[in-house]
Design a protein around this motif. Structure first.
Motif, short mmCIF file in Angstrom:
data_model
loop_
_atom_site.label_atom_id
_atom_site.label_comp_id
_atom_site.label_asym_id
_atom_site.label_seq_id
_atom_site.Cartn_x
_atom_site.Cartn_y
_atom_site.Cartn_z
N ASN A 113 0.87 -1.17 0.00
CA ASN A 113 0.00 0.00 0.00
C ASN A 113 0.91 1.22 0.00
N THR A 170 -2.18 4.41 4.97
CA THR A 170 -2.36 3.04 5.46
C THR A 170 -3.43 2.98 6.56
N GLY A 220 -7.31 2.62 2.25
CA GLY A 220 -6.86 1.38 1.65
C GLY A 220 -7.92 0.74 0.78
N HIS A 233 -4.38 -2.54 4.70
CA HIS A 233 -3.14 -2.05 5.31
C HIS A 233 -2.62 -3.12 6.26
#
Length: 279
Positions: free
Chosen positions: A37, A41, A46, A202
């Motif tokens: 990612n 996060t 995400g 995340h």
């Protein structure tokens, strides 16, 4: 989307103790060893990256819509499909914002059906087991072609600082993954015609960094390094990719598989995962 496990507790554990079902499913699919990612996060950002293919500094409280159209909207419009063929089913109610966007051309248009939290936005979270029941109901009744699912338990256990609950969340969602794939392969409408992605929004702070499993949200490797396992007729089998990928690449790969365009998506197609490139 499994909310919030670190890579070291999933594929990064050499014993794969918490993901026995995923490990078995790798025989039927592909796993990305280096996928990250590269945006914010947190949960809503995400999931937004996964659903829109764009990293956005979106609020994490469910009070802001994504700026860009989602896979649901692009797919429904291009394929001329009804709403019931696209479903967003999430344990966390705030993720209902993924069903729409701020783009004035698209807002309110071609949105999916939703079943989020207790009873929609601002009603609170429910149990993952309830989300799984909702998934099976919709698969059996509406026969959708596109679905995004969210499970919260690893994230919840982590935020509570309860390492046992955190690990149990990973183990429980691993069981859901195995059971869901078995269901799909036992159904004639979905067998050998369906792709399933298993990924994260995340991770969590690296061991020894800040408060460890309790939090996430920065650029430490624990927060950024996520997982991606996928099975389906277009993918290789028992294949581990070492190509460096990003979260938004999942979105572009979904669009490639379902043959629709996403001009606003920023990711690339994960071509090394395919048995062969599509014509």
């Amino acid at each position: 989307v499994v909310d919030g496990p670190r890579f070291i507790e999933t594929w990064g554990d050499p014993n794969h103790s918490n993901i026995p079902n995923r490990l078995l499913l790798l025989k039927e699919g592909v796993m990305c060893e280096e996928i990250y990612n590269s945006g914010k996060t947190s949960t809503v950002p995400g999931h937004t990256a996964i659903c829109t293919g764009v990293y956005q500094q979106i609020s994490n409280d469910g009070k802001e819509l994504p700026d860009n159209p989602s896979i649901f909207q692009y797919w429904r419009k291009e394929k001329n499909q009804p709403a019931a063929k696209a479903w967003l089913i999430t344990t966390k109610d705030k993720l209902e914002v993924l069903s729409d966007c701020n783009n004035t051309t698209w807002q309110g248009q071609y949105t999916p059906m939703t079943d989020c939290g207790v009873n929609g936005l601002n009603t609170g979270y429910r149990f993952d087991a309830q989300t799984m029941e909702k998934v099976y109901t919709r698969l059996a009744t509406d026969r959708p072609n596109l679905m995004v699912i969210n499970f919260k338990q690893p994230d919840e256990g982590g935020h509570q600082g309860d390492s046992a609950r955190y690990i149990k969340g990973i183990v429980d969602t691993d069981r859901y993954v195995g059971e869901l794939w078995a269901w799909l392969q036992a159904d004639t409408a979905y067998k050998n015609k369906t792709t399933m992605f298993v990924t994260n929004d995340h991770g969590r702070h690296t061991v020894g960094h800040k408060d460890g499993i309790i939090s996430h949200g920065d650029d430490c490797v624990g927060c950024r390094h996520i997982e991606m396992l996928a099975m389906g007729p277009d993918f290789k089998r028992n294949f581990v990719s070492k190509v460096n990928y990003e979260q938004v690449d999942v979105t572009s790969t979904v669009a490639e598989l379902l043959d629709f365009s996403m001009p606003t998506a920023a990711g690339k197609v994960m071509t090394d995962l395919f048995v062969k490139l599509k014509d």
